[in-house]
Scaffold this active site. Structure first.
Site, PDB file in Angstrom:
ATOM      1  CE1 TYR A  17      92.679  54.070  38.257  1.00 46.00           C
ATOM      2  CE2 TYR A  17      91.115  52.276  38.548  1.00 46.00           C
ATOM      3  CZ  TYR A  17      91.505  53.573  38.805  1.00 46.00           C
ATOM      4  OH  TYR A  17      90.740  54.368  39.589  1.00 46.00           O
ATOM      5  N   GLY A  67      94.275  58.599  45.456  1.00 41.68           N
ATOM      6  CA  GLY A  67      95.499  57.906  45.829  1.00 41.68           C
ATOM      7  C   GLY A  67      96.740  58.554  45.266  1.00 41.68           C
ATOM      8  CD  GLN A  75     100.274   3.441  53.985  1.00 39.65           C
ATOM      9  OE1 GLN A  75     101.340   3.677  54.545  1.00 39.65           O
ATOM     10  NE2 GLN A  75      99.456   2.492  54.399  1.00 39.65           N
ATOM     11  CG  ASN A  77      97.379  54.561  46.105  1.00 40.14           C
ATOM     12  OD1 ASN A  77      96.224  54.555  46.510  1.00 40.14           O
ATOM     13  ND2 ASN A  77      98.295  55.359  46.585  1.00 40.14           N
TER      14      ASN A  77
END
Lengths: 265, 561
Positions: free
Chosen positions: B342, B455, B155, B491
């Site tokens: 963690y 958890g 186009q 968790n």
């Protein structure tokens, strides 16, 4: 309330101490006055009335309910106390208690308590006067060494840090210090200074801490040397696995029960 | 593999670097309480916070706000050694916001989609009667590499993207048909035979693929930074459709274009991650839908170092923990900065490496070759017990190690991962490995009377029950479980390890891939910005500020910021 002690495997004194904590058969080692405890907890001023969140139950006109008829309210619930907490941190270096056994102690021996168990801290939530009763019994007993355990509402990572030179568990907020051979607390659970020095008594010696501890460690009773506890864990694992898969086989093939026998490595 | 665990613990070198001059086994220490000034990065942050406040006239970062004036650094602020590398970095530089390599790893996944070419070729040949040849395919590849970054192709008078802003965008082709691969211009081909040249991996992959042909599409990084992962398939499909129109001289409005679009968007599209249910409300190609098997296949260490199954496994753990813990759970699902703590436990200071190599040595001596141990609970019990007891003893004997993993969740994740990965490598079975994970959790909790955060009382106490059970919504083979698996959805400290456990089983079997060979081939491409065969090394480069990411806007913003 009639109570039958819980049983726990193991022959070592660590296992014996665990059974003592669960059953509530614990020795009182020190006295902490009610006002000192209230100050250390930090929820209200010593001597102040208990704040309430509802009128005494007797004044509330409770509905006709069979559960209410069966369960006698705790003193705190009857009075309408708010729910407050005490939270302990226990050092990994042979502190007398450990989080799960603090929770077992609270849940088995006290009513209306809500224990929560994490790695570095163990919390008991209850109506305020009920919580204080449980906390006082704990802090005055052999479950607590003032140097290796402490009331800590926050920053509990000291549980796994090396001890300070004076033998105190590390505390970022320095809620306690040694003074004249005794452990003195001059900040509340969340580290806000209080207007008194709460004397928590002398720390346990290394030998006494190791004698009263409930944790297995290589410098005390080695976990590896407690085969009955290991086999107990293996049994729990086996049964939880098999009950989810083929429950009809769980009991007959359990280690030590059926044809499969596990030998500890 | 012949392997012998070394005489000195593998993590000791890292501890010596972190706690220089101190006795690693001493249980007491003098706490200096030097505060934040002991750490260069914290000083940098404090100065930066002051500059920001001065520039904008409003207070920002101030380390003295922490804990009512009790600044960070009441104990020693120690750096982190990235496992298996010599690189020691600041913990702050392992938060993904501070680490462009981590960002790029996720960007490279999110902006990727694999699209089959065979359906489109059949449409062209059978419906339109056009001829598809290696030459026409090369013409299409030329067109699609022009237009995929955001260029016009059919186009006139269209806006386009600046090529310099989207230089990371490209499309390559890969096929199980060696003859076809040989006939396509090599710049467009991911060469399976060259990249998977070890242990017969190329043959494994081509046998699984058959003679199918696929496009590995990587849309611009800057696009997925503005849009969600669901945009990847749409952006890709639009440009693919336009490229077919241009390359095969089609009518832009003819109905066959719809077939091409349907193939590119749906029928032949392989998303990196599945769409999540409405309550989590995430599109495809967002981390919550990424299966552990796909995550493992994205990591490429198995391709380059299959003789070291522990390394292959732990590179996946590093990939997964950063993605699932730090980005997915830490930001998408929770917010805050704590989740980094963690994840880093699993890929720093050689701790998980030590525990797993210990288990690997034990398993080799007891059961023999990788993947040869019996697939039963007795194996899981044996290996998990030995690995967990050894790990607990390490924490007890090295107080500085315990201090390094100062949270129980860190210790739980690392010990259970070592137990499970050992078992996966030994048995070649991810379910048996998963069973070892739960055994480790039980042993840990009982021995120390503590585990992780709340958890861990959920999934790690009830999870054993669905290791073998495959009831709907309760169980599944680990390769097909993922971040939104019911018990795993909330968790931290688990999901990356599960991806690693998946890899461990297939490393034990010396498989070329874990779950999907297409994913494995797609991420083998060395042209990707992030090198998925050296995840931890890439994190270190990001932390040391030597990693150059894609998607930067410096071309179109004022200089000198």
């Amino acid at each position: 309330m009639a109570y039958t002690p819980q049983y726990y495997p193991g022959a070592s004194h660590v296992a014996v101490n665990r059974r003592k904590h669960m059953s509530g058969d614990i020795e009182k080692l020190r006295t902490v006055s009610d006002d000192d405890l209230v100050a250390a907890l930090g929820h209200r001023a010593p001597g102040a009335d208990y704040p309430s969140i509802h009128p005494p139950l007797k004044e509330m006109g409770e509905p006709d309910c069979p559960v209410r008829q069966m369960v006698e309210p705790t003193p705190g619930a009857a009075a309408g106390d708010r729910v407050r907490y005490s939270q302990f941190t226990d050092s990994m270096y042979s502190a007398p208690s450990i989080p799960y056994f603090r929770s077992y102690y609270a849940a088995i021996n006290f009513r209306g308590v809500d224990p929560g168990t994490l790695s570095g801290r163990q919390i008991v939530e209850a109506r305020e006067r009920d919580m204080e009763e449980q906390c006082k019994a704990t802090i005055e007993s052999e479950m607590t060494c003032p140097a290796l355990a402490g009331l800590r509402g926050c920053t509990v990572h000291g549980h796994s840090l090396r001890l300070a030179e004076d033998g105190l568990m590390f505390d970022m907020l320095q809620r306690t210090h040694m003074e004249g051979g005794n452990v003195i607390e001059d900040k509340d659970q969340v580290g806000v200074p209080i207007d008194r020095k709460v004397n928590l008594g002398k720390p346990m010696s290394d030998a006494e801490a190791k004698k009263r501890t409930t944790i297995y460690r290589t410098d005390g009773v080695k976990y590896r040397d407690e085969p009955e506890v290991l086999d107990h864990v293996h049994l729990v694992h086996h049964r939880r696995t098999m009950y989810g898969y083929r429950p009809e086989t769980a009991a007959e093939t359990a280690p030590g029960v059926g044809p499969v026998t596990y030998h500890t490595v | 593999m012949a392997y012998k665990y070394p005489s000195e613990k593998i993590f000791v070198e890292a501890l010596k670097a972190k706690f220089a001059g101190l006795d690693l086994s001493e249980q007491k220490v003098r706490y200096v309480r030097a505060g934040y000034v002991q750490n260069a990065r914290k000083r940098e942050f404090q100065a930066a916070g002051e500059r920001v406040a001065a520039q904008r006239g409003m207070q920002q970062y101030d380390v003295n706000i922490h804990c009512g004036g009790m600044t960070l650094g009441q104990r020693q602020l120690v750096p982190y050694k990235i496992s298996t590398t010599p690189d020691i970095v600041e913990g702050d530089d392992l938060h993904y916001v501070n680490n462009p390599a981590m960002q790029q790893m996720w960007d490279d996944i999110k902006r990727t989609i694999i699209v089959g070419m065979d359906l489109a070729h059949e449409t062209l040949e059978k419906r339109l009667g056009k001829e598809v040849t290696p030459e026409s395919i090369a013409g299409y590849m030329e067109a699609v590499n022009h237009t995929m970054p955001g260029a016009a192709i059919v186009q006139e008078h269209m806006v386009e993207t600046h090529p310099g802003l989207v230089d990371d965008c490209y499309v390559k082709l890969f096929t199980g048909d060696d003859e076809l691969a040989d006939e396509i211009d090599s710049q467009y081909v991911i060469n399976i035979n060259d990249l998977f040249d070890k242990e017969g991996q190329a043959d494994q992959i081509k046998a699984a693929m058959g003679k199918t042909t696929w496009q590995a599409v990587h849309i611009p990084t800057i696009v997925v930074r503005c849009c969600d992962g669901g945009n990847t398939s749409r952006w890709s499909a639009m440009q693919i459709g336009m490229s077919f129109i241009a390359a095969y001289n089609m009518c832009a409005g003819e109905a066959a274009v719809a077939d091409l679009a349907f193939a590119a968007k749906h029928a032949a599209a392989v998303q990196m991650a599945e769409m999540l249910p409405a309550r989590r409300a995430r599109s495809p190609n967002e981390p919550g839908g990424l299966s552990f098997g796909y995550c493992a296949d994205m990591c490429q260490t198995q391709r380059i170092a299959p003789d070291d199954p522990v390394r292959c496994t732990l590179e996946v753990v590093a990939t997964g923990t950063m993605l699932y813990d730090q980005i997915w759970l830490g930001s998408y699902m929770s917010g805050g900065v704590g989740f980094t703590q963690y994840a880093t436990a699993a890929y720093t200071n050689d701790v998980l490496d030590d525990f797993t190599y210990y288990g690997y040595d034990y398993a080799l001596n007891k059961f023999g070759d990788d993947g040869s141990a019996p697939n039963d609970l007795a194996t899981a019990t044996d290996l998990a017990t030995e690995v967990t007891l050894n790990a607990m003893e390490c924490y007890e004997d090295y107080p500085t190690l315990l201090e390094d993993h100062f949270g129980g969740s860190q210790r739980a994740g690392v010990m259970a991962a070592a137990s499970a990965c050992t078992t996966g490598i030994a048995t070649g079975n991810a379910q048996v490995a998963l069973s070892a994970w739960y055994m480790s959790m039980y042993l840990h909790k009982e021995g120390w009377g503590r585990l992780g955060f709340f958890g861990y009382d959920l999934q790690d106490q009830c999870g054993a029950t669905n290791v073998c059970s495959y009831q709907g919504d309760e169980g599944c083979c680990l390769e097909l479980r993922g971040a939104n698996y019911p018990n795993y959805a909330m968790n931290v400290g688990h999901q990356g390890e599960y991806a690693g456990i998946t890899q461990s089983a297939h490393s034990g079997n010396h498989d070329a891939y874990c779950c999907n060979p297409l994913i494995k081939v797609c991420f083998a491409d060395p042209a990707l910005v992030f090198d998925f065969s050296h995840t931890r090394k890439e994190y270190a480069r990001g932390a040391m500020r030597t990693f150059r990411p894609a998607g930067e806007r410096s071309l179109v913003i004022p200089a000198g910021i």
